[in-house]
Design an enzyme around this catalytic site. Structure first.
Site, PDB file in Angstrom:
ATOM      1  CG  ASP A 230      -1.963   1.021   1.250  1.00 55.75           C
ATOM      2  OD1 ASP A 230      -2.804   0.984   0.345  1.00 55.75           O
ATOM      3  OD2 ASP A 230      -1.966   1.878   2.163  1.00 55.75           O
ATOM      4  CD  GLU A 284      -2.003   2.448  -3.701  1.00 55.63           C
ATOM      5  OE1 GLU A 284      -3.086   2.959  -3.974  1.00 55.63           O
ATOM      6  OE2 GLU A 284      -1.516   2.517  -2.559  1.00 55.63           O
TER       7      GLU A 284
HETATM    8  C1  GLC Z   1      -4.223   3.012  -0.799  1.00 54.46           C
HETATM    9  C2  GLC Z   1      -5.446   2.126  -0.754  1.00 54.46           C
HETATM   10  C3  GLC Z   1      -6.594   2.952  -0.306  1.00 54.46           C
HETATM   11  C4  GLC Z   1      -6.310   3.489   1.073  1.00 54.46           C
HETATM   12  C5  GLC Z   1      -4.999   4.247   1.103  1.00 54.46           C
HETATM   13  C6  GLC Z   1      -4.530   4.493   2.496  1.00 54.46           C
HETATM   14  O1  GLC Z   1      -4.322   4.004  -1.748  1.00 54.46           O
HETATM   15  O2  GLC Z   1      -5.637   1.503  -1.999  1.00 54.46           O
HETATM   16  O3  GLC Z   1      -7.797   2.225  -0.315  1.00 54.46           O
HETATM   17  O4  GLC Z   1      -7.339   4.342   1.494  1.00 54.46           O
HETATM   18  O5  GLC Z   1      -3.971   3.532   0.457  1.00 54.46           O
HETATM   19  O6  GLC Z   1      -4.103   3.311   3.098  1.00 54.46           O
END
Ligand code: GLC
Ligand code: CA
Length: 562
Positions: A230, A284
């Site tokens: 994440d 991500e």
């Molecule tokens: C990422 C996740 C999202 C979350 C954020 C904070 O972007 O995909 O859903 O709110 O991180 O953890």
């Protein structure tokens, strides 16, 4: 049916004669590693399947639906966070990284899920959230309890500005809206790039680093096949936490993509590589330039990362071709496989986006409620499925993509749960519209998501989903689900038989067409039908091919002479 009409049913029969390795068990046999061409299905745990009837998806529900996922034909599952959490951000606020939230199950259930998934030939990737934890995490609680606690150093606590310290330490804004700082009782402030319930961890503190390597080991020991990381670009902050100023360079922000972050992933990679099997890191990584993005995919860092450039692109041939070329070229630099994704739990479902006038996605302006022609959006979503599944590399499918679900745009505001809604002062409805529990069966909510007729899913499901259930679509050879099943089955053979190279075919400005060896994919963006290069060799199409012509807003796969 006239001879010259190619219907998908004929195609399904044909596809059965291709290599069928669907029942294989994960292994690390010779040949390209599995993740280089995997179809990975994203399970949003709260909304996939609810076994105990409380209206919230759970691990037992996922276990009960594993046959569905095997039959769909995906290779691996990515589960959104399952850890103990107060759920201020739907589980992305973790209070205990080594246990399962009781809403979802327990550790024994997680272990059973991992082993059941493996028995079905499915790998399992878990979400790891290293940028921040929950404000209920014992470290943050200890940090709050005393300004001199060592746990304070594991977060970003700073004095405020102004004579009385009543102004935040800098001008950073939370991604969810509002300042990125919250003041505590002793007058100091702590940093949270997301909600106040998600304090950012300080990755300069060695205890934070040691803790996360131990957490990785905890789950690797339990057999997980990898981690989705994440906010992978956000862990390190620029020294001194300088202001961003009025007109910041998006490629040089003090809270993302700091060069020091790469050392963390090199260190994590050493941990991962010390385990058997081909286990993976999926990042991500939302960054503005390809040069920044690919650094995360160097051979000693992450294996794969989501292609948000592709997700954000409009449904237009020139734009998509440019993104595909750019994607392939930039991944080649670091020898990482390209990936493709159309939707996830943070975006607007692409069936809805593709039915709008403006088909692009912009995280900063999601255009909630913009008019959408869902029939057109669905036609395009079918074509987009064939496009993404034909491209070389890996693909991510968000739960419900295979049912063609649209964004739910009429959830009453009183039921919205995403913190974005409140933190934006009611200007951004947030992400609940793509997180509505899946419809499995039946004519009315809860559509088999929860057992029994009385259960109330945590977000209301639209009545019209009675036509979109798995039950209805499984019985309809023309459905989105049937298309995904056939395409995923075909895709296995395609990847086994074709290399990673892609060669464009020129079929006019309204089309995108490419070949991979003896296989071709043609997408017609309309408005007129186009003549297919080898109409007798169509193996799969998102719409009916008549007289060798592919209709507007549709795609076909064909065999062509090499
Ligand atoms: C990422 C996740 C999202 C979350 C954020 C904070 O972007 O995909 O859903 O709110 O991180 O953890
Ligand atoms: Ca439940």
């Amino acid at each position: 049916m006239p001879e010259d009409r190619v219907m998908p049913d004929r195609v399904m029969v044909e596809s059965r004669v291709l290599t069928d390795d669907r029942d294989r068990v994960p292994s690390s046999d010779a040949g390209p590693a599995w993740w280089r061409s995997a179809a990975i299905y994203q399970i949003y745990v709260r909304s996939f399947a609810d076994a105990n009837g409380d209206g919230i998806g759970d691990l037992a529900g996922i276990r009960s639906r594993l046959p569905y996922l095997r039959d769909l034909g995906v290779d691996a599952l990515w589960l959104t966070p399952w850890y103990v959490s107060p759920m201020a951000d739907a589980g992305y606020d973790v209070a205990d990284y080594r246990d399962i939230d009781p809403i979802f199950g327990d550790l024994a259930e997680a272990e059973a899920l991992i082993s059941d998934a493996h028995a079905y030939g499915l790998r399992l990737i878990v979400d790891i959230v290293p940028n921040h934890c929950s404000d209920r995490h014992p470290w943050f609680q200890a940090a709050l309890a005393s300004p001199t606690a060592p746990e304070r150093g594991r977060f970003w606590f700073l004095p405020g500005r102004g004579d009385d310290g009543s102004l935040p330490p800098n001008d950073w804004r939370s991604y969810f809206g509002g300042p990125a700082w919250t003041r505590v009782d002793d007058g100091s402030w702590y940093l949270h790039m997301f909600a106040p319930e998600q304090p950012d961890l300080n990755w300069e503190d060695s205890a934070v680093r040691a803790e996360f390597e131990d957490i990785l080991r905890f789950w690797l020991d339990r057999g997980v096949d990898g981690f989705r990381i994440d906010v992978a670009h956000g862990l390190m902050k620029a020294a001194g936490l300088p202001d961003v100023g009025a007109d910041p360079d998006p490629a040089d922000l003090p809270y993302q993509d700091r060069p020091e972050v790469h050392e963390i992933y090199r260190s994590w990679r050493r941990v991962l590589d010390s385990y058997d099997g081909d286990r993976v890191f999926v990042g991500e990584v939302w960054l503005p330039t390809p040069a920044q993005f690919i650094e995360y995919l160097r051979p000693d860092e992450l294996h794969s990362a989501f292609n948000f450039e592709f997700l954000c692109a409009p449904w237009e041939p020139a734009a998509l071709r440019a993104v595909i070329d750019d994607t392939v070229a930039k991944h080649a630099v670091v020898a990482a496989p390209p990936t493709w994704v159309l939707s996830n739990h943070d975006t607007i479902r692409h069936t809805t986006r593709y039915g709008r006038d403006d088909t692009a996605f912009d995280m900063g302006n999601k255009r909630h409620g913009a008019p959408s022609d869902l029939e057109l959006g669905t036609r395009r979503a079918r074509a987009a499925a064939l496009l993404t599944l034909a491209l070389p590399g890996g693909v991510y499918i968000y739960q419900g993509d295979e049912l063609g679900l649209a964004e739910v745009e009429d959830i009453p505001v009183g039921l919205l749960q995403d913190p974005t809604w409140a933190r934006s002062g009611g200007t951004d409805r947030g992400r609940d519209g793509c997180r509505v529990p899946l419809p499995w069966s039946g004519d009315a909510a809860p559509f088999g998501f929860s057992p029994g007729a009385d259960a109330r899913p945590w977000l209301p499901q639209p009545a019209e989903w009675k036509c979109a259930t798995v039950e209805v679509q499984a019985a309809d050879g023309e459905s989105m689900l049937a298309l995904y099943r056939r395409a995923l089955r075909w895709r296995r053979a395609l990847h086994a038989q074709c290399g990673p190279d892609l060669e464009w075919l020129e079929l006019g400005a309204a089309a995108l067409a490419f070949r991979r060896g003896g296989f071709a994919c043609v997408v017609n963006f309309g408005p007129d039908s186009i003549r297919l290069p080898a109409p007798d060799e169509v193996v799969l199409a998102s719409d009916v091919v008549t007289d060798g012509r592919l209709p507007a807003d549709s795609a076909a796969w064909l065999r062509i002479p090499q």
